[in-house]
Design a protein around this motif. Structure first.
Motif, PDB file in Angstrom:
ATOM      1  N   UNK A  90       0.825  -1.203   0.000  1.00  0.00           N
ATOM      2  CA  UNK A  90       0.000   0.000   0.000  1.00  0.00           C
ATOM      3  C   UNK A  90       0.863   1.259   0.000  1.00  0.00           C
ATOM      4  N   UNK A  91       1.897   1.290   0.811  1.00  0.00           N
ATOM      5  CA  UNK A  91       2.732   2.491   0.906  1.00  0.00           C
ATOM      6  C   UNK A  91       3.776   2.567  -0.191  1.00  0.00           C
ATOM      7  N   UNK A  92       4.117   1.460  -0.813  1.00  0.00           N
ATOM      8  CA  UNK A  92       5.127   1.457  -1.854  1.00  0.00           C
ATOM      9  C   UNK A  92       6.545   1.442  -1.307  1.00  0.00           C
ATOM     10  N   UNK A  93       6.686   1.235  -0.012  1.00  0.00           N
ATOM     11  CA  UNK A  93       8.023   1.170   0.607  1.00  0.00           C
ATOM     12  C   UNK A  93       8.162  -0.175   1.306  1.00  0.00           C
ATOM     13  N   UNK A  94       9.314  -0.747   1.172  1.00  0.00           N
ATOM     14  CA  UNK A  94       9.597  -1.986   1.887  1.00  0.00           C
ATOM     15  C   UNK A  94      10.926  -1.817   2.611  1.00  0.00           C
ATOM     16  N   UNK A  95      10.910  -2.126   3.877  1.00  0.00           N
ATOM     17  CA  UNK A  95      12.122  -2.050   4.681  1.00  0.00           C
ATOM     18  C   UNK A  95      12.682  -3.467   4.789  1.00  0.00           C
ATOM     19  N   UNK A  96      13.795  -3.691   4.138  1.00  0.00           N
ATOM     20  CA  UNK A  96      14.379  -5.025   4.088  1.00  0.00           C
ATOM     21  C   UNK A  96      14.796  -5.490   5.485  1.00  0.00           C
ATOM     22  N   UNK A  97      15.288  -4.580   6.307  1.00  0.00           N
ATOM     23  CA  UNK A  97      15.721  -4.962   7.667  1.00  0.00           C
ATOM     24  C   UNK A  97      14.536  -5.440   8.504  1.00  0.00           C
ATOM     25  N   UNK A  98      13.419  -4.751   8.408  1.00  0.00           N
ATOM     26  CA  UNK A  98      12.241  -5.170   9.178  1.00  0.00           C
ATOM     27  C   UNK A  98      11.719  -6.515   8.679  1.00  0.00           C
ATOM     28  N   UNK A  99      11.725  -6.712   7.380  1.00  0.00           N
ATOM     29  CA  UNK A  99      11.293  -7.993   6.824  1.00  0.00           C
ATOM     30  C   UNK A  99      12.242  -9.107   7.250  1.00  0.00           C
ATOM     31  N   UNK A 100      13.541  -8.828   7.254  1.00  0.00           N
ATOM     32  CA  UNK A 100      14.519  -9.826   7.699  1.00  0.00           C
ATOM     33  C   UNK A 100      14.342 -10.150   9.184  1.00  0.00           C
ATOM     34  N   UNK A 101      13.994  -9.146   9.981  1.00  0.00           N
ATOM     35  CA  UNK A 101      13.744  -9.399  11.401  1.00  0.00           C
ATOM     36  C   UNK A 101      12.522 -10.280  11.595  1.00  0.00           C
ATOM     37  N   UNK A 102      11.473 -10.044  10.839  1.00  0.00           N
ATOM     38  CA  UNK A 102      10.272 -10.886  10.953  1.00  0.00           C
ATOM     39  C   UNK A 102      10.559 -12.323  10.536  1.00  0.00           C
ATOM     40  N   UNK A 103      11.270 -12.489   9.442  1.00  0.00           N
ATOM     41  CA  UNK A 103      11.595 -13.840   8.977  1.00  0.00           C
ATOM     42  C   UNK A 103      12.554 -14.524   9.948  1.00  0.00           C
ATOM     43  N   UNK A 104      13.524 -13.774  10.457  1.00  0.00           N
ATOM     44  CA  UNK A 104      14.460 -14.335  11.447  1.00  0.00           C
ATOM     45  C   UNK A 104      13.753 -14.734  12.734  1.00  0.00           C
ATOM     46  N   UNK A 105      12.798 -13.928  13.184  1.00  0.00           N
ATOM     47  CA  UNK A 105      12.035 -14.274  14.384  1.00  0.00           C
ATOM     48  C   UNK A 105      11.217 -15.537  14.159  1.00  0.00           C
ATOM     49  N   UNK A 106      10.640 -15.665  12.967  1.00  0.00           N
ATOM     50  CA  UNK A 106       9.900 -16.884  12.651  1.00  0.00           C
ATOM     51  C   UNK A 106      10.800 -18.106  12.655  1.00  0.00           C
ATOM     52  N   UNK A 107      12.000 -17.956  12.121  1.00  0.00           N
ATOM     53  CA  UNK A 107      12.939 -19.085  12.113  1.00  0.00           C
ATOM     54  C   UNK A 107      13.353 -19.463  13.526  1.00  0.00           C
ATOM     55  N   UNK A 108      13.569 -18.472  14.378  1.00  0.00           N
ATOM     56  CA  UNK A 108      13.935 -18.775  15.769  1.00  0.00           C
ATOM     57  C   UNK A 108      12.806 -19.478  16.510  1.00  0.00           C
ATOM     58  N   UNK A 109      11.579 -19.056  16.248  1.00  0.00           N
ATOM     59  CA  UNK A 109      10.442 -19.687  16.931  1.00  0.00           C
ATOM     60  C   UNK A 109      10.265 -21.128  16.474  1.00  0.00           C
ATOM     61  N   UNK A 110      10.450 -21.381  15.188  1.00  0.00           N
ATOM     62  CA  UNK A 110      10.232 -22.722  14.663  1.00  0.00           C
ATOM     63  C   UNK A 110      11.406 -23.645  14.982  1.00  0.00           C
TER      64      UNK A 110
END
Length: 112
Positions: free
Chosen positions: A79-99
């Protein structure tokens, strides 16, 4: 302590009590009795079963929450047209740690 006795704030006991010998005898008796009872039964079973249920519960709750977070972040980025790669990497990294975190913990504990 002697200062309080001189002022009369702490009177002498009517009988002499040897608390050090009583404490030593009590500790020695407890040390002889409790290890035999601990070896006779599986004393770690309640703690390990609690940790296993806590682990499975946290994984089953946190994994969908992180997945929904990644979906919501993707919608926001679209929607905003901006993607923050660091925030996306943090979300994916957190998911990997949880799993993978509990599996790694079990592997480390079984190797020890």
């Amino acid at each position: 302590m002697h200062f309080l006795k001189r002022l009369g704030l702490r009177p002498e006991l009517p009988a002499k009590v040897f608390s050090a010998e009583t404490a030593i005898n009590t500790v020695a008796a407890a040390a002889m009795l409790f290890p035999a009872r601990a070896m006779a039964q599986d004393w770690s079973a309640p703690a390990t079963s609690m940790l296993q249920s806590l682990e499975s519960g946290l994984v089953s709750v946190a994994a969908p929450v992180i997945g929904v977070g990644v979906i919501i972040y993707g919608i926001w980025a679209m929607v905003t047209g901006r993607i923050d790669i660091m925030r996306l990497a943090q979300l994916v990294g957190a998911g990997a740690l949880v799993i993978f975190g509990p599996t790694a913990l079990r592997a480390l504990l079984s190797a020890a």
